[in-house]
Design a protein around this motif. Structure first.
Motif, PDB file in Angstrom:
ATOM      1  N   LEU A  40       7.294  70.806   9.466  1.00  0.00           N
ATOM      2  CA  LEU A  40       7.089  71.850   8.623  1.00  0.00           C
ATOM      3  C   LEU A  40       6.308  73.252   9.311  1.00  0.00           C
ATOM      4  O   LEU A  40       6.371  73.996   9.089  1.00  0.00           O
ATOM      5  N   GLU A  41       5.357  72.545  10.105  1.00  0.00           N
ATOM      6  CA  GLU A  41       4.345  73.498  10.822  1.00  0.00           C
ATOM      7  C   GLU A  41       5.562  74.211  12.005  1.00  0.00           C
ATOM      8  O   GLU A  41       5.160  75.211  12.549  1.00  0.00           O
ATOM      9  N   PHE A  44      11.109  76.035  10.302  1.00  0.00           N
ATOM     10  CA  PHE A  44      11.874  76.594   8.988  1.00  0.00           C
ATOM     11  C   PHE A  44      12.967  75.907   8.389  1.00  0.00           C
ATOM     12  O   PHE A  44      13.803  75.792   8.986  1.00  0.00           O
ATOM     13  N   MET A  66       1.645  71.591   1.333  1.00  0.00           N
ATOM     14  CA  MET A  66       2.765  72.988   1.300  1.00  0.00           C
ATOM     15  C   MET A  66       2.431  74.228   0.608  1.00  0.00           C
ATOM     16  O   MET A  66       2.229  75.093   1.229  1.00  0.00           O
ATOM     17  N   ARG A  67       2.088  73.794  -0.653  1.00  0.00           N
ATOM     18  CA  ARG A  67       1.811  74.906  -1.515  1.00  0.00           C
ATOM     19  C   ARG A  67       0.470  75.553  -1.132  1.00  0.00           C
ATOM     20  O   ARG A  67       0.524  76.644  -1.216  1.00  0.00           O
ATOM     21  N   ASN A  69      -0.657  76.062   1.555  1.00  0.00           N
ATOM     22  CA  ASN A  69      -0.460  76.503   2.929  1.00  0.00           C
ATOM     23  C   ASN A  69       0.534  77.814   2.625  1.00  0.00           C
ATOM     24  O   ASN A  69       0.861  78.770   3.564  1.00  0.00           O
ATOM     25  N   ASP A  71       3.600  77.916   1.498  1.00  0.00           N
ATOM     26  CA  ASP A  71       4.777  77.549   1.833  1.00  0.00           C
ATOM     27  C   ASP A  71       5.658  77.272   0.650  1.00  0.00           C
ATOM     28  O   ASP A  71       5.533  76.422  -0.263  1.00  0.00           O
ATOM     29  N   HIS A  72       6.491  78.273   0.342  1.00  0.00           N
ATOM     30  CA  HIS A  72       7.531  78.243  -0.929  1.00  0.00           C
ATOM     31  C   HIS A  72       8.655  77.715  -0.831  1.00  0.00           C
ATOM     32  O   HIS A  72       9.553  77.514  -1.720  1.00  0.00           O
ATOM     33  N   THR A  73       9.009  76.859   0.227  1.00  0.00           N
ATOM     34  CA  THR A  73      10.538  76.240   0.434  1.00  0.00           C
ATOM     35  C   THR A  73      10.523  75.483  -0.601  1.00  0.00           C
ATOM     36  O   THR A  73       9.862  74.738  -1.213  1.00  0.00           O
ATOM     37  N   TYR A 163       6.279  84.363   4.514  1.00  0.00           N
ATOM     38  CA  TYR A 163       6.586  82.703   4.217  1.00  0.00           C
ATOM     39  C   TYR A 163       6.275  81.666   5.019  1.00  0.00           C
ATOM     40  O   TYR A 163       5.963  80.650   4.647  1.00  0.00           O
ATOM     41  N   ASN A 164       6.041  82.135   6.274  1.00  0.00           N
ATOM     42  CA  ASN A 164       5.425  81.195   7.277  1.00  0.00           C
ATOM     43  C   ASN A 164       4.255  81.496   8.019  1.00  0.00           C
ATOM     44  O   ASN A 164       4.064  81.315   9.151  1.00  0.00           O
ATOM     45  N   LYS A 167       2.109  80.439  11.079  1.00  0.00           N
ATOM     46  CA  LYS A 167       3.079  79.484  12.007  1.00  0.00           C
ATOM     47  C   LYS A 167       3.321  80.338  13.146  1.00  0.00           C
ATOM     48  O   LYS A 167       4.040  81.413  12.889  1.00  0.00           O
TER      49      LYS A 167
END
Length: 219
Positions: A40-41, A44, A66-67, A69, A71-73, A163-164, A167
């Motif tokens: 994930l780091e 995408f 994830m959340r 950080n 990250d809404h994937t 969104y990232n 990164k």
């Protein structure tokens, strides 16, 4: 469509990954939560499939990180636990959907497609980072000190970077992730610098960070 699949049962992982590839997904398979966080780091994804019971870091820990950080994937949780409390725990922690083992592949594929479609719709709304917000429908970029309108290419790039945030990506990775390789790394790099200047114009607290030939959005 790029999918990260984290599952420590290797035989199951191989079988599911092969079927997903046949359905048109590009699958990155990892076998523990630590590998999932590393992936994930670095990349995408359009969706993430997380088994809850994994070594190093379980699926719930990966989801939490994830959340935290930003990250809404879209995340689909897999588990052998099927009690109501387990499902509620996963969903309230930020999961988008929940599928109990054993599962039918047709249902997994259908849920993945639905999640990716819903996540795509979500990304076409207002996105925010630091003191900026971007309306992906109008391409208007605002801060508390000014506003301007981006072109579609710049808006797509900024949405991806928001969104990232934090990164770092090379121009090649940006081209692949944002435009599916349809542009060129040189053009991707050019748009990074266009965006950098426009963030300065509205006195954004956010800006483009550089680490060698890699770029990130940060403060």
């Amino acid at each position: 469509m790029k999918v990260l699949y984290a599952e420590d049962e290797r035989q199951l992982s191989v079988a599911v990954a092969e079927i997903l590839k046949m359905e048109g997904f590009e699958v990155t398979a990892v076998y523990d939560g630590g590998q999932a966080l590393d992936a994930l780091e670095k990349d995408f994804f359009d969706a993430v499939i997380l088994d809850i019971m994994m070594p190093v870091a379980d699926g719930m820990e990966v989801l939490r990180r994830m959340r935290e950080n930003g990250d809404h994937t879209a995340v689909l949780m897999l588990t052998a636990k099927a009690t109501l409390n387990d499902r509620i725990s996963g969903l309230t922690s930020g999961a988008d959907d929940y599928l109990a083992k054993p599962f039918a592949m047709k249902e997994l594929v259908a849920r993945l497609n639905s999640l990716i479609r819903r996540n795509s719709d979500y990304r076409h709304s207002v996105v925010k980072f630091s003191n900026i917000e971007l309306d992906s429908n109008t391409c208007e970029l605002k801060s508390d000190k000014g506003s301007l309108r981006l072109n579609n290419t710049e808006a797509e790039l900024l949405t991806f970077l928001i969104y990232n945030a934090g990164k770092y990506y090379s121009a090649e990775e940006i081209n692949e992730s944002v435009w599916n390789g349809k542009e060129s790394p040189e053009k991707a790099e050019l748009y990074v610098f266009y965006l950098k200047n426009k963030l300065r114009q509205i006195h954004s607290a956010a800006g483009i960070l550089m680490d060698g030939d890699r770029y990130a959005l940060g403060e």
